[in-house]
Design a protein around this motif. Structure first.
Motif, PDB file in Angstrom:
ATOM      1  N   ILE A 113      47.539  46.336  39.014  1.00 51.13           N
ATOM      2  CA  ILE A 113      46.550  45.746  39.920  1.00 51.13           C
ATOM      3  C   ILE A 113      45.959  44.461  39.032  1.00 51.13           C
ATOM      4  N   SER A 124      38.692  45.041  41.803  1.00 48.16           N
ATOM      5  CA  SER A 124      37.822  46.258  41.158  1.00 48.16           C
ATOM      6  C   SER A 124      37.258  46.974  42.323  1.00 48.16           C
ATOM      7  N   ILE A 127      39.701  49.236  43.939  1.00 51.64           N
ATOM      8  CA  ILE A 127      40.002  50.177  42.963  1.00 51.64           C
ATOM      9  C   ILE A 127      38.864  51.394  42.929  1.00 51.64           C
ATOM     10  N   ILE A 132      41.916  54.182  43.441  1.00 53.20           N
ATOM     11  CA  ILE A 132      43.322  53.872  43.075  1.00 53.20           C
ATOM     12  C   ILE A 132      43.437  54.031  41.406  1.00 53.20           C
ATOM     13  N   ASN A 133      44.553  54.667  41.140  1.00 55.38           N
ATOM     14  CA  ASN A 133      44.787  55.092  39.597  1.00 55.38           C
ATOM     15  C   ASN A 133      45.874  54.078  39.160  1.00 55.38           C
ATOM     16  N   PHE A 137      45.263  47.603  34.719  1.00 62.78           N
ATOM     17  CA  PHE A 137      44.282  46.862  35.702  1.00 62.78           C
ATOM     18  C   PHE A 137      44.091  45.578  34.936  1.00 62.78           C
ATOM     19  N   LEU A 156      39.503  57.131  36.803  1.00 63.14           N
ATOM     20  CA  LEU A 156      40.635  56.719  36.245  1.00 63.14           C
ATOM     21  C   LEU A 156      41.221  57.567  34.981  1.00 63.14           C
ATOM     22  N   THR A 160      45.082  54.773  31.551  1.00 65.40           N
ATOM     23  CA  THR A 160      45.116  53.390  32.356  1.00 65.40           C
ATOM     24  C   THR A 160      44.977  52.125  31.581  1.00 65.40           C
TER      25      THR A 160
END
Length: 212
Positions: A113, A124, A127, A132-133, A137, A156, A160
């Motif tokens: 993303i 942001s 998410i 959302i994982n 990012f 998260l 990530t």
């Protein structure tokens, strides 16, 4: 004067743009949020240099359109303003939800993303509110929403990959404010990595090429 402001709900339609094909050869799906003044079909062209087989790009389109310049020929768009921000944010997030449902991204793909400039605020918020994982990012040349806190991102995965990218000659950011913002964002997202590129307020495809 006896005026009042009322509210209604209705169904609307919006476009979005894609680049390349989503198939069995695709390794990574990117959801990329453009900045103010862009249309998604032009913004998505910035990613044409990345591998076409491995990568599939989805660029949502900001709903508010306007004419740019004095000749009223070019059209730009904006995600949000200070007017009715909370309600407009929810409208935008539901629109992004609809894109995700329509695209039906397979679970075996990497998900990146990316938010550029004003698009950082949408990426942001989406998410954090939808939990959302993503695998990565990417934050480019944009400010982080003030209302978001560390707990909004507590879900998260620690794996990530979070990257903040800023142009060294970006005219919109003063050094002192940049450093202050880095401290705040580092508190929210402890695993974040800060990068720069030699340009200004722009998205440099070279800096996102090997983001994973």
């Amino acid at each position: 004067m006896n005026s009042s402001e009322k509210e209604i709900s209705y169904t609307t339609t919006n476009t979005y743009s894609t680049l390349n094909s989503l198939d069995t050869n695709t390794k990574t799906v990117w959801i990329v949020f453009h900045g103010i003044g862009y249309l998604s079909r032009y913004f998505i062209r910035l990613f044409e240099s990345l591998d076409k087989t491995d990568n599939y790009f989805i660029a949502p389109q900001a709903p508010s359109k306007y004419y740019k310049g004095d000749d009223y020929r070019r059209v730009g768009s904006s995600w949000l303003t200070k007017e009715n921000t909370k309600k407009d944010t929810q409208n935008v997030l539901r629109y992004v939800d609809a894109i995700l449902s329509e695209e039906n991204i397979p679970k075996d793909k990497n998900l990146v993303i990316l938010g550029y400039s004003q698009g950082v605020s949408i990426a942001s918020r989406w998410i954090s509110s939808r939990k959302i994982n993503p695998d990565a990012f990417v934050i480019i040349s944009g400010g982080f929403p003030k209302e978001l806190s560390k707990k909004d991102f507590s879900f998260l995965n620690k794996t990530t990959k979070i990257t903040h990218i800023l142009g060294q000659k970006d005219p919109y950011f003063e050094i002192a404010k940049v450093e202050e913002e880095k401290v705040r964002v580092k508190h929210l997202l402890p695993q974040i990595e800060f990068r720069t590129h030699p340009g200004g307020h722009e998205l440099d495809p070279k800096t996102v090429k090997n983001i994973l």
